[in-house]
Motif scaffolding. Structure first.
Motif, PDB file in Angstrom:
ATOM      1  N   CYS A 156     -17.611   0.620 -49.540  1.00 56.76           N
ATOM      2  CA  CYS A 156     -17.937   2.029 -49.276  1.00 56.76           C
ATOM      3  C   CYS A 156     -18.310   2.249 -47.811  1.00 56.76           C
ATOM      4  O   CYS A 156     -17.929   3.259 -47.212  1.00 56.76           O
ATOM      5  CB  CYS A 156     -19.077   2.483 -50.186  1.00 56.76           C
TER       6      CYS A 156
ATOM      7  N   ILE B 211     -21.190  -7.944 -57.268  1.00 57.57           N
ATOM      8  CA  ILE B 211     -20.411  -6.706 -57.407  1.00 57.57           C
ATOM      9  C   ILE B 211     -21.001  -5.607 -56.530  1.00 57.57           C
ATOM     10  O   ILE B 211     -20.267  -4.868 -55.857  1.00 57.57           O
ATOM     11  CB  ILE B 211     -20.373  -6.272 -58.885  1.00 57.57           C
ATOM     12  N   MET B 212     -22.328  -5.486 -56.524  1.00 51.40           N
ATOM     13  CA  MET B 212     -22.972  -4.441 -55.739  1.00 51.40           C
ATOM     14  C   MET B 212     -22.800  -4.688 -54.243  1.00 51.40           C
ATOM     15  O   MET B 212     -22.587  -3.744 -53.463  1.00 51.40           O
ATOM     16  CB  MET B 212     -24.461  -4.352 -56.085  1.00 51.40           C
TER      17      MET B 212
ATOM     18  N   ILE C 200     -23.813  -9.310 -61.171  1.00 53.91           N
ATOM     19  CA  ILE C 200     -24.023  -7.904 -60.813  1.00 53.91           C
ATOM     20  C   ILE C 200     -24.334  -7.759 -59.329  1.00 53.91           C
ATOM     21  O   ILE C 200     -23.842  -6.846 -58.655  1.00 53.91           O
ATOM     22  CB  ILE C 200     -25.175  -7.303 -61.650  1.00 53.91           C
TER      23      ILE C 200
ATOM     24  N   THR D 241     -28.515  -4.158 -50.596  1.00 55.18           N
ATOM     25  CA  THR D 241     -27.957  -5.074 -51.597  1.00 55.18           C
ATOM     26  C   THR D 241     -27.966  -6.517 -51.095  1.00 55.18           C
ATOM     27  O   THR D 241     -28.170  -7.448 -51.879  1.00 55.18           O
ATOM     28  CB  THR D 241     -26.514  -4.668 -51.958  1.00 55.18           C
TER      29      THR D 241
ATOM     30  N   LEU E 207     -19.254  -3.657 -53.483  1.00 58.06           N
ATOM     31  CA  LEU E 207     -19.080  -2.206 -53.549  1.00 58.06           C
ATOM     32  C   LEU E 207     -19.679  -1.509 -52.336  1.00 58.06           C
ATOM     33  O   LEU E 207     -19.040  -0.632 -51.732  1.00 58.06           O
ATOM     34  CB  LEU E 207     -19.711  -1.661 -54.832  1.00 58.06           C
ATOM     35  N   THR E 208     -20.894  -1.888 -51.968  1.00 58.01           N
ATOM     36  CA  THR E 208     -21.536  -1.242 -50.813  1.00 58.01           C
ATOM     37  C   THR E 208     -20.802  -1.559 -49.512  1.00 58.01           C
ATOM     38  O   THR E 208     -20.669  -0.705 -48.643  1.00 58.01           O
ATOM     39  CB  THR E 208     -23.002  -1.668 -50.687  1.00 58.01           C
TER      40      THR E 208
ATOM     41  N   PRO F 133     -28.355  -0.978 -61.381  1.00 58.08           N
ATOM     42  CA  PRO F 133     -27.044  -1.164 -60.744  1.00 58.08           C
ATOM     43  C   PRO F 133     -26.018  -0.104 -61.150  1.00 58.08           C
ATOM     44  O   PRO F 133     -25.187   0.299 -60.327  1.00 58.08           O
ATOM     45  CB  PRO F 133     -26.621  -2.559 -61.228  1.00 58.08           C
ATOM     46  N   VAL F 134     -26.064   0.329 -62.411  1.00 58.96           N
ATOM     47  CA  VAL F 134     -25.122   1.351 -62.866  1.00 58.96           C
ATOM     48  C   VAL F 134     -25.370   2.663 -62.133  1.00 58.96           C
ATOM     49  O   VAL F 134     -24.443   3.311 -61.626  1.00 58.96           O
ATOM     50  CB  VAL F 134     -25.241   1.553 -64.389  1.00 58.96           C
TER      51      VAL F 134
ATOM     52  N   ALA G 119     -24.296   2.331 -58.508  1.00 56.53           N
ATOM     53  CA  ALA G 119     -22.845   2.352 -58.339  1.00 56.53           C
ATOM     54  C   ALA G 119     -22.303   3.774 -58.442  1.00 56.53           C
ATOM     55  O   ALA G 119     -21.444   4.190 -57.654  1.00 56.53           O
ATOM     56  CB  ALA G 119     -22.188   1.459 -59.390  1.00 56.53           C
TER      57      ALA G 119
ATOM     58  N   LEU H  23     -23.205   5.634 -55.235  1.00 61.27           N
ATOM     59  CA  LEU H  23     -22.402   5.190 -54.094  1.00 61.27           C
ATOM     60  C   LEU H  23     -21.016   5.823 -54.108  1.00 61.27           C
ATOM     61  O   LEU H  23     -20.550   6.363 -53.102  1.00 61.27           O
ATOM     62  CB  LEU H  23     -22.268   3.667 -54.105  1.00 61.27           C
ATOM     63  N   VAL H  24     -20.360   5.787 -55.260  1.00 65.20           N
ATOM     64  CA  VAL H  24     -18.996   6.305 -55.351  1.00 65.20           C
ATOM     65  C   VAL H  24     -18.970   7.819 -55.153  1.00 65.20           C
ATOM     66  O   VAL H  24     -18.126   8.359 -54.428  1.00 65.20           O
ATOM     67  CB  VAL H  24     -18.363   5.918 -56.702  1.00 65.20           C
TER      68      VAL H  24
END
Length: 369
Positions: free
Chosen positions: A14, A6-7, A3, A45, A10-11, A186-187, A190, A193-194
């Motif tokens: 973004c 992934i974070m 996880i 993160t 993702l960050t 984390p959910v 996420a 962030l999106v």
């Protein structure tokens, strides 16, 4: 893939999108603040991932402080977008530092749970503030602000729920039955962030009419007062000019955002330099300026010619190597009357005619019968 990995991915993604497609394409104060917010989230993160490896309380606390700072910068940027004079950036910086230091110093102590609850309250307040500020943006499509407003509301509700779980849940069920807050963090992060990337990127790339709408009432009030007094004394030496930069869309597409911004700055500077100090100027759009001019008609023509020549002159430091031009609509009191709305409409129609005729010229409004 874990996880945390992934974070981090993702960050980082973004942040790159916000800077590359947002700030660099449409540089502005709020875009810079929002980009820094994504950088803070990315750094958070990284710090949280490093905590699992190094097991350091200060790194974990730094991650919490940076995450709060990231949310705070989103809020600050929205306040800048709305034209707020007090944006509270120093307060957000100070608050994030206090959270970082407090969490680090209280880790493993008897007040750790209490500090965690206070931290949750702060996150809830900032998330709710983001939603409130977003709803207050008047000049943005609802579809643009809904993603972040909705997710911020969800974060606020999430924080309240888990605050209640921490306070009263353990009295009702055993510790083994309580879900762990970190499992859902984390959910939620996420989703935030999106949705933040979606809303803030669209706001950054959209035109900001805030500066225009702030000045409209003042200009109209002053102009109406001047025209009313002019009518009272039968003073017909007044004209309203609608000055427009030709082909602004083509210029924007053919250049970078920074270069186009310098073109607009020079355009307004040229208009300001040509007309006398007693003229009232108002930028309806970055490429369109209204001018209320107290001059006899014979004295207006030389000013119009001077402005067209000045705009068309290619300077050595010009950001776009093309010849610029302008179109001007001229509505005089002697032909249209003293009503401001009639003057604006007549000047706009004349400016449209000038642009349809190829631009780089002025047209005079017809007399109202």
């Amino acid at each position: 893939m874990s996880i945390s990995t992934i974070m981090v991915t993702l960050t980082t993604l973004c942040t790159a999108v916000m800077i590359g497609l947002g700030f660099l394409q449409r540089p502005s104060r709020e875009a810079a603040i929002w980009s820094c917010g994504f950088i803070a989230a990315m750094a958070a993160t990284y710090a949280q991932t490093s905590t699992a490896l190094l097991d350091t309380a200060w790194l974990d606390a730094l991650g919490d402080g940076l995450m709060l700072f990231s949310l705070g910068l989103v809020w600050v940027g929205i306040r800048v977008r709305r034209g707020r004079r007090l944006v509270l950036l120093p307060a957000m910086i100070g608050g994030s530092v206090v959270v970082t230091v407090t969490v680090a110093l209280t880790t493993g102590t008897a007040v750790e749970d209490l500090v965690g609850n206070v931290e949750l309250v702060v996150f809830t307040a900032v998330s709710a503030a983001i939603t409130i500020e977003l709803v207050g943006i008047r000049h943005a499509p609802r579809g643009v602000i809904v993603p972040l407003a909705l997710s911020s509301g969800i974060v606020a509700v999430f924080s309240v729920v888990w605050l209640c779980v921490d306070l009263v849940g353990e009295r009702l069920v055993t510790d083994d039955q309580l879900p762990v807050t970190e499992q859902f963090t984390p959910v939620v992060m996420a989703i935030t962030l999106v949705t933040a990337l979606t809303t803030l990127l669209l706001l950054t790339r959209a035109e900001n009419p805030a500066a225009v709408t702030v000045t409209v009432p003042g200009f109209r009030t002053i102009a109406r007062d001047r025209l009313t007094r002019a009518e009272r004394y039968d003073d017909a030496w007044w004209s309203l000019l609608d000055v427009r930069l030709d082909d602004p869309i083509a210029l924007r597409e053919a250049s970078s955002a920074q270069a186009y911004s310098r073109v607009l700055d020079r355009f307004f500077s040229d208009v300001s330099a040509v007309f006398p100090a007693e003229a009232d100027l108002h930028a309806i759009e970055p490429s369109r300026v209204l001018v209320l001019l107290p001059r006899h008609e014979a004295a207006v023509r030389p000013l119009l010619r001077a402005l067209l020549e000045r705009v068309a002159t290619v300077s050595t430091d010009q950001s776009i190597t093309v010849r610029l031009s302008a179109s001007i609509g001229w509505a005089s009191v002697s032909r249209v009357g003293y009503d401001l709305d009639d003057l604006i409409a007549a000047a706009a129609a004349a400016a449209d005619e000038a642009q349809l005729a190829g631009g780089d010229r002025w047209e005079r409004a017809s007399m109202i019968v």
